[in-house]
Design a protein around this motif. Structure first.
Motif, mmCIF file in Angstrom:
data_model
loop_
_atom_site.group_PDB
_atom_site.id
_atom_site.type_symbol
_atom_site.label_atom_id
_atom_site.label_comp_id
_atom_site.label_asym_id
_atom_site.label_seq_id
_atom_site.Cartn_x
_atom_site.Cartn_y
_atom_site.Cartn_z
ATOM 1 N N GLY A 209 -49.371 -15.217 -42.026
ATOM 2 C CA GLY A 209 -50.496 -14.506 -41.424
ATOM 3 C C GLY A 209 -50.168 -13.803 -40.116
ATOM 4 N N SER B 68 -59.755 -12.740 -38.605
ATOM 5 C CA SER B 68 -58.453 -13.127 -38.068
ATOM 6 C C SER B 68 -57.925 -12.046 -37.141
ATOM 7 N N GLY C 72 -56.520 -13.557 -48.878
ATOM 8 C CA GLY C 72 -55.954 -14.666 -48.111
ATOM 9 C C GLY C 72 -55.959 -16.035 -48.773
ATOM 10 N N GLY D 280 -59.888 -17.653 -46.591
ATOM 11 C CA GLY D 280 -58.907 -18.734 -46.485
ATOM 12 C C GLY D 280 -59.486 -20.059 -46.943
ATOM 13 N N LEU E 158 -57.830 -17.547 -42.631
ATOM 14 C CA LEU E 158 -56.818 -16.829 -43.422
ATOM 15 C C LEU E 158 -55.826 -17.853 -43.951
ATOM 16 N N LEU E 159 -55.404 -17.690 -45.201
ATOM 17 C CA LEU E 159 -54.491 -18.644 -45.852
ATOM 18 C C LEU E 159 -55.122 -20.032 -45.806
ATOM 19 N N THR F 44 -61.013 -11.701 -43.461
ATOM 20 C CA THR F 44 -60.077 -12.343 -44.375
ATOM 21 C C THR F 44 -60.745 -13.542 -45.041
#
Ligand code: C2O
Ligand code: CU
Ligand code: CU
Length: 479
Positions: A223, A62, A162, A74, A79-80, A72
């Motif tokens: 993020g 990311s 994440g 996700g 991410l996330l 990261t």
């Protein structure tokens, strides 16, 4: 009435008792970026009342800071994740795919799903390369819940990398309410987290680890390190999610702009509550409407945590909006407490124990009957002199807050279903708790390092019609 304080004793705030607290900073060279809005997760298939999704845990990279990308994790994203939207009454089928190099679990924080497998606690591992499928029926009011990893004892590390995303439940009550609901235009999730970036902009959980809970140096909202939001409507609805491992967020706007809270963890509030300040603890969710009618094109209004600027709202031209929030937003189902049930006593001790014990995966700490409404007295036994707020969370249950040390609860925790609640040192919070699903469920502190260290226990919910049902519980060795 407009409330102007955080409802908690300042002495108990994370910033006021040392213990690893770090003030926030923005690394040099970072310029403002538009707030990332996680896209809505597309269903694989919809058929009548049934909907199918795939959620894949994955590694990624990311661009969080200028320069090197950050490694990261996700969900269907580097991410996330994306925002999953489900409707009350729907039958949901989810393929849980693990493309990470380690085992993970998929915990539906705030969702009323059976435990411990569907719930996705530590007893429901999905190994690297594996895909599992779960199904559940959505039977709860509109709310922002969330999905996060929950493998014991590395929940904190995986969330740090994440693995967290929003899961929005909608219902007819919400569609009727005159509130902003144009996702990404006048309705924004605000996932509040902090991270420290080391050499080459990388995360290093081990290096940052602190058994008391990790504070990081840099705020990260959805993020993004230094986000701004373009405001194009008079009213904006913000869905705050306390997504940090340890940090409390004390939110307020420039000019003490009023935030009208409309929803808490698991439902709308019975009545809206107006305030200029609000504390969001780890695990908590809270929805507010802000009205920018006092501003004009070109103005900038900032959201702060303490005195640190978090998000910039850039005001554009908007049309006048005279819509009025009704006084009544929601009616909680406040059923009578089971007169035969004893009052349950739960203590959060030190930073790593519940009722004097560390969590054990194979031990059932309590048993409660399906749908039996019972009082839980949850006490934070930390000394006043050097204690902290511990956010107490229960899986698979929604509770109403009855009292704090015998007094009326905070105004924004009345008439709302919650699943996570801040408890101050030497405070006892009385909750009315019931479980609408059977299974084994965790309850724990949502400072995630505390949870991993053992400030967690588990309860088995028994259906009197099927009292001998057995669950396969993992142990630390096999996991
Ligand atoms: Cu959000 Cu057991 O957790
Ligand atoms: Cu949970
Ligand atoms: Cu704690």
């Amino acid at each position: 009435k407009i409330y102007t304080d955080y409802f908690y004793d300042e002495a108990d705030f994370d910033k006021n008792h040392g213990m690893g607290y770090k003030p926030l900073t923005i690394p040099e060279g970072v310029t403002a970026q538009p707030l990332a809005v996680p896209p809505v997760l597309q269903a694989d298939k919809v058929e009548g009342n049934d909907v199918w999704f795939t959620i894949e845990s994955q590694e990624g990279e990311s661009q969080i800071l200028p320069g090197a990308k950050t490694k990261t994790w996700g969900y269907n994203a580097p991410l996330l994740g994306q925002t999953m939207v489900v409707k009350k009454g729907q039958r949901v089928h989810v393929k849980l795919k693990n493309s990470l190099p380690v085992l993970t679990t998929y915990h539906w924080h705030g969702m009323e799903v059976p435990g411990p497998y569907e719930d996705g606690s530590c007893h429901a591992p999905v190994y690297p390369g594996e895909t599992k499928e779960i199904s559940f029926t959505v039977n709860q009011p509109a709310a922002l819940t969330w999905l996060h990893a929950h493998p014991c004892p590395s929940t904190a590390m995986q969330v740090w990398m994440g693995l967290a995303m929003g899961v929005v439940v909608t219902d007819d009550n919400e569609s009727r309410l005159p509130i902003p609901k144009n996702y990404g235009v006048d309705e924004f999730p605000i996932i509040l987290q902090d991270r420290t970036f080391h050499e080459e902009n990388q995360l290093d959980y081990k290096k940052d680890y602190d058994p008391m809970g990790i504070f990081a140096e840099t705020p990260m909202i959805n993020g993004v390190v230094k986000p701004y939001v373009d405001v194009t409507t008079q009213k904006v609805r913000l869905l705050y999610l306390g997504g940090s491992n340890r940090r409390e967020w004390r939110l307020h706007f420039d000019d003490d702009l009023v935030m009208t809270q409309i929803a808490g963890d698991d439902s709308f509030l019975e009545h809206p509550v107006k305030m200029t300040k609000v504390l969001v603890g780890p695990g908590e969710r809270l929805q507010v409407i802000v009205d920018f009618s006092g501003y004009k094109e070109g103005d900038v209004v900032n959201l702060y945590t303490d005195d640190f600027k978090l998000v910039e709202f850039r005001i554009h031209k908007f049309e006048q909006d005279d819509s009025k929030l009704p006084f009544k937003l929601f009616t909680p189902d406040d059923r009578p407490v089971n007169p035969n049930a004893p009052i349950r006593k739960i203590t959060m001790d030190n930073h790593d124990k519940i009722n004097g014990m560390r969590y054990a995966m194979e031990r059932i700490d309590m048993i409660q009957e399906l749908n039996s409404v019972e009082y839980w007295d949850v006490t934070n036994t930390n000394p006043k002199s050097h204690g902290m707020l511990h956010p107490f969370h229960i899986h698979g249950a929604h509770f109403l807050v009855v009292s704090r040390n015998g007094h009326t609860p905070n105004p924004n925790e009345v008439g709302v279903y919650k699943d996570t609640i801040e408890v101050a040192p030497q405070e006892t919070v009385r909750l009315k708790v019931y479980f609408p699903q059977v299974g084994v469920f965790m309850y724990h502190c949502h400072i995630i390092e505390h949870e991993d260290a053992g400030m967690m226990a588990q309860i088995q919910i028994v259906d009197p019609k099927d009292p001998d049902r057995k669950y396969h519980l993992m142990d630390m060795e096999t996991i």
